[in-house]
Design an enzyme around this catalytic site. Structure first.
Site, PDB file in Angstrom:
ATOM      1  N   GLY A  73      -9.141  30.879 -34.709  1.00 35.48           N
ATOM      2  CA  GLY A  73     -10.225  31.353 -35.565  1.00 35.48           C
ATOM      3  C   GLY A  73      -9.881  31.384 -37.044  1.00 35.48           C
ATOM      4  O   GLY A  73     -10.617  30.883 -37.888  1.00 35.48           O
ATOM      5  N   LEU A  74      -8.714  31.940 -37.396  1.00 35.07           N
ATOM      6  CA  LEU A  74      -8.369  32.100 -38.808  1.00 35.07           C
ATOM      7  C   LEU A  74      -8.233  30.727 -39.469  1.00 35.07           C
ATOM      8  O   LEU A  74      -8.727  30.477 -40.564  1.00 35.07           O
ATOM      9  CB  LEU A  74      -7.058  32.885 -38.934  1.00 35.07           C
ATOM     10  CG  LEU A  74      -6.569  33.083 -40.355  1.00 35.07           C
ATOM     11  CD1 LEU A  74      -7.557  33.928 -41.147  1.00 35.07           C
ATOM     12  CD2 LEU A  74      -5.203  33.759 -40.371  1.00 35.07           C
ATOM     13  N   ASP A 133       0.807  -1.219   0.000  1.00 31.12           N
ATOM     14  CA  ASP A 133       0.000   0.000   0.000  1.00 31.12           C
ATOM     15  C   ASP A 133       0.842   1.273   0.000  1.00 31.12           C
ATOM     16  O   ASP A 133       0.300   2.371  -0.169  1.00 31.12           O
ATOM     17  CB  ASP A 133      -0.949   0.020   1.202  1.00 31.12           C
ATOM     18  CG  ASP A 133      -2.365  -0.332   0.772  1.00 31.12           C
ATOM     19  OD1 ASP A 133      -2.561  -0.555  -0.430  1.00 31.12           O
ATOM     20  OD2 ASP A 133      -3.258  -0.369   1.620  1.00 31.12           O
ATOM     21  N   ASP A 163     -11.437  38.700 -31.716  1.00 29.96           N
ATOM     22  CA  ASP A 163     -10.820  37.411 -31.999  1.00 29.96           C
ATOM     23  C   ASP A 163     -11.573  36.267 -31.323  1.00 29.96           C
ATOM     24  O   ASP A 163     -11.460  35.105 -31.716  1.00 29.96           O
ATOM     25  CB  ASP A 163      -9.365  37.406 -31.533  1.00 29.96           C
ATOM     26  CG  ASP A 163      -8.675  36.118 -31.951  1.00 29.96           C
ATOM     27  OD1 ASP A 163      -8.610  35.880 -33.161  1.00 29.96           O
ATOM     28  OD2 ASP A 163      -8.262  35.347 -31.076  1.00 29.96           O
TER      29      ASP A 163
HETATM   30  S1  SF4 Z   1      -7.553  -2.306  -2.342  1.00 29.57           S
HETATM   31 FE1  SF4 Z   1      -7.128  -1.012  -0.591  1.00 29.57          FE
HETATM   32  S2  SF4 Z   1      -5.872  -2.241   0.766  1.00 29.57           S
HETATM   33 FE2  SF4 Z   1      -5.853  -3.237  -1.218  1.00 29.57          FE
HETATM   34  S3  SF4 Z   1      -4.027  -2.417  -2.230  1.00 29.57           S
HETATM   35 FE3  SF4 Z   1      -5.742  -1.114  -2.847  1.00 29.57          FE
HETATM   36  S4  SF4 Z   1      -5.719   0.515  -1.379  1.00 29.57           S
HETATM   37 FE4  SF4 Z   1      -4.488  -1.099  -0.508  1.00 29.57          FE
END
Ligand code: SF4
Length: 561
Positions: free
Chosen positions: A435-436, A36, A300
């Protein structure tokens, strides 16, 4: 279960990380599986921060699950407090940890840590990142201000008490955070703007604040809710508990900046300066400080009038963009939506003002389909819409998170205030054909270099899907868009288009005669998809067996009535 390829928001613990990392002196212990720590990259790479986020992960592994994961949590908390000595501690779980229910917050509460601690309960399977950020700010402020809560029945402080106290009025700027859209420069811009009006800033939070700064929040005369997604709940709580009025107009765009200043002067009981007085049908003197009103009025910009724009973003930026597009740039808003379910009501109200029904979804494929069906000529959205627009060969500007690294620029680029309006003008007009060039390509269609759909100021060739019929073909057939690169788009059904959809498409295409197609090819590429669809609808309604040049012009006359 929901099949998801892209997601507009991360899980709520990423919202909590945004708050911890935006602040100083706060540490976050996150009970989470190994891996994570990917979220660190959001801050070190996208925000390009030179410091690791103040987060200690328990990083449990499969083998830990057989043992005592609660002990691992307690050890991590103890080590984090000893090592980082924070002024306040956040304790919470990620999605996987939520399932094993170690209750890290409750464990931390029993540890006598000697620092204010917030137990974050963020339901990862029903809420998302912005909700997590808002809940974290709210719980942190509540915890820190608990000792200062006025006794029930205490009269509300007057927002003009600054006068009796012989000082300048002061306000808090609440909501800016890392991974928010251009928060760094918005804070600078609004601080400058307030200083020009003799208003001081007491606390900016969470961005750059320490817990001790949060304890000063009640000393301000009003709270400015700059980003409702993050600060909405805390502002409402401060209003209920401390009686602090909230300024809720978000100053993005000329009209909104003027309204914001007027609202603030009203709340603080400050005399409205002459430059902010409304003048019938004219921008006030203050509004002329931005170049946007003059630029959008100058000749413009005439070709921008009525350009069909599709907007999808977080609620704050989507609403602001819809007002700027329709009232300040003369675009026609043909689609408005947001992934922010918490602010869906406000988005629906803004869409209703424009006679539209808001699109509230977090499915980018639904957004991409709506974008194609609206036959937009410009898309204002998030990184997801940038990708979708690229596939459809449409010009696009990014106006909101989720953002990519190029939306954390080195240069000063606010969205708020007068200078923010200048930045918006440039960045929204830039992707459009000038635009042009638009005029010349409409007149002379056989140039070998400046072909249909070419935008020479972007230094590229024609968009891959934009040459001739391919462009309008891809817009008209993208009923079920797929992630296939735009280069594979053809006049036939897009890869992934449903069989039924393909059959309908084929039947419609067979109606076109050669002279009908030739006449259609004369229509400028950016409106051709719309003209094709309208003509086919007209032909179906009348039961026409062929669409020739005459039918096309009959349809045109019918729809312009
Ligand atoms: S689902 Fe949630 S816990 Fe699992 S890797 Fe993704 S963020 Fe982390």
């Amino acid at each position: 279960m929901e099949l998801t390829l892209w997601t507009y928001e991360g899980p709520p613990h990423v919202g909590a990380m945004r708050i911890a990392t935006s602040m100083e002196g706060v540490h976050y212990v996150l009970h989470a599986p190994q891996g994570d720590t990917y979220a660190d990259l959001l801050f070190t790479m996208i925000e390009r921060r030179g410091l690791r986020p103040p987060v200690t992960y328990t990083t449990f592994q499969a083998r830990d699950l057989g043992g005592d994961t609660a002990e691992l949590v307690q050890r991590s908390i103890r080590q984090a407090v000893d090592r980082f000595q924070p002024d306040a501690l956040l304790v919470g779980e990620s999605c996987t940890a939520e399932l094993i229910q170690d209750q890290p917050g409750a464990l931390a509460a029993g540890m006598n840590l000697g620092v204010p601690m917030v137990n974050l309960e963020l339901p990862a399977y029903s809420k998302k990142e912005n909700w997590g950020a808002a809940e974290t700010v709210y719980q942190l402020v509540r915890t820190l201000l608990k000792p200062q809560l006025p006794a029930p029945g205490t009269p509300k402080p007057s927002p003009s008490r600054w006068r009796e106290e012989g000082r300048r009025p002061r306000v808090n700027l609440l909501g800016p955070s890392l991974l928010g859209f251009r928060c760094r420069d918005d804070v600078l811009e609004i601080t400058r703007l307030l200083a020009e009006h003799g208003i001081d800033v007491a606390v900016v939070a969470p961005l750059g604040a320490r817990p001790a700064d949060l304890e000063r929040i009640p000393t301000a005369d009003a709270n400015v809710c700059l980003y409702p997604e993050v600060a909405g709940p805390v502002c409402s709580w401060l209003e209920r508990s401390f009686g602090t009025p909230v300024v809720r107009t978000v100053p993005i765009g000329i009209g909104a900046t003027a309204t914001f200043l007027r609202e603030l002067h009203g709340v603080l009981d400050l005399a409205l300066p002459a430059e902010l007085q409304e003048v019938e049908g004219q921008p006030s003197e203050a509004e002329r400080r931005s170049r946007l009103p003059w630029y959008s009025k100058s000749v413009d910009s005439t070709y921008l009038t009525g350009k069909r724009v599709f907007i999808f973003a977080d609620a704050t930026h989507a609403i602001a963009a819809s007002r700027i597009a329709s009232k300040e740039l003369g675009f026609q808003v043909v689609g408005l939506g947001s992934y922010s379910r918490e602010q869906a009501r406000e988005v629906r109200a803004a869409a209703a003002e424009l006679g539209l029904e808001a699109l509230i979804t977090d499915d980018y494929l639904v957004v991409e389909k709506a974008m194609a069906e609206a036959a937009a000529e410009l898309v204002l959205g998030t990184q997801m819409e940038r990708h979708s627009a690229k596939r459809l060969g449409l010009p696009c500007a990014v106006i909101s998170a989720p953002l990519h690294v190029q939306d954390v620029p080195a240069r000063y680029s606010p969205q708020m205030g007068w200078e923010g309006a200048n930045v918006i003008f440039d960045s929204w007009v830039h992707p459009l054909m000038m635009g042009l060039e638009e005029h010349l390509i409409g007149m002379f269609r056989h140039d070998f270099e400046f072909v249909d759909g070419h935008r020479s100021h972007l230094g590229d060739g024609a968009p891959a899907a934009a040459s001739g019929a391919d462009q309008e073909g891809s817009m008209a057939t993208a009923t079920v868009p797929t992630p296939a690169p735009a280069t594979t788009a053809t006049t036939g059904p897009a890869p992934g288009t449903t069989t039924a959809g393909a059959a309908v498409r084929e039947a419609l295409e067979s109606l076109w005669t050669a002279d009908g197609e030739a006449e259609l090819a004369k229509i400028p590429f950016f409106v051709r998809g719309k003209v094709r669809k309208n003509t086919e609808a007209f032909a179906r309604e009348r039961g026409l067996e062929r669409i020739d040049a005459e039918a096309l012009y009959d349809a045109k006359a019918h729809f312009s009535r």
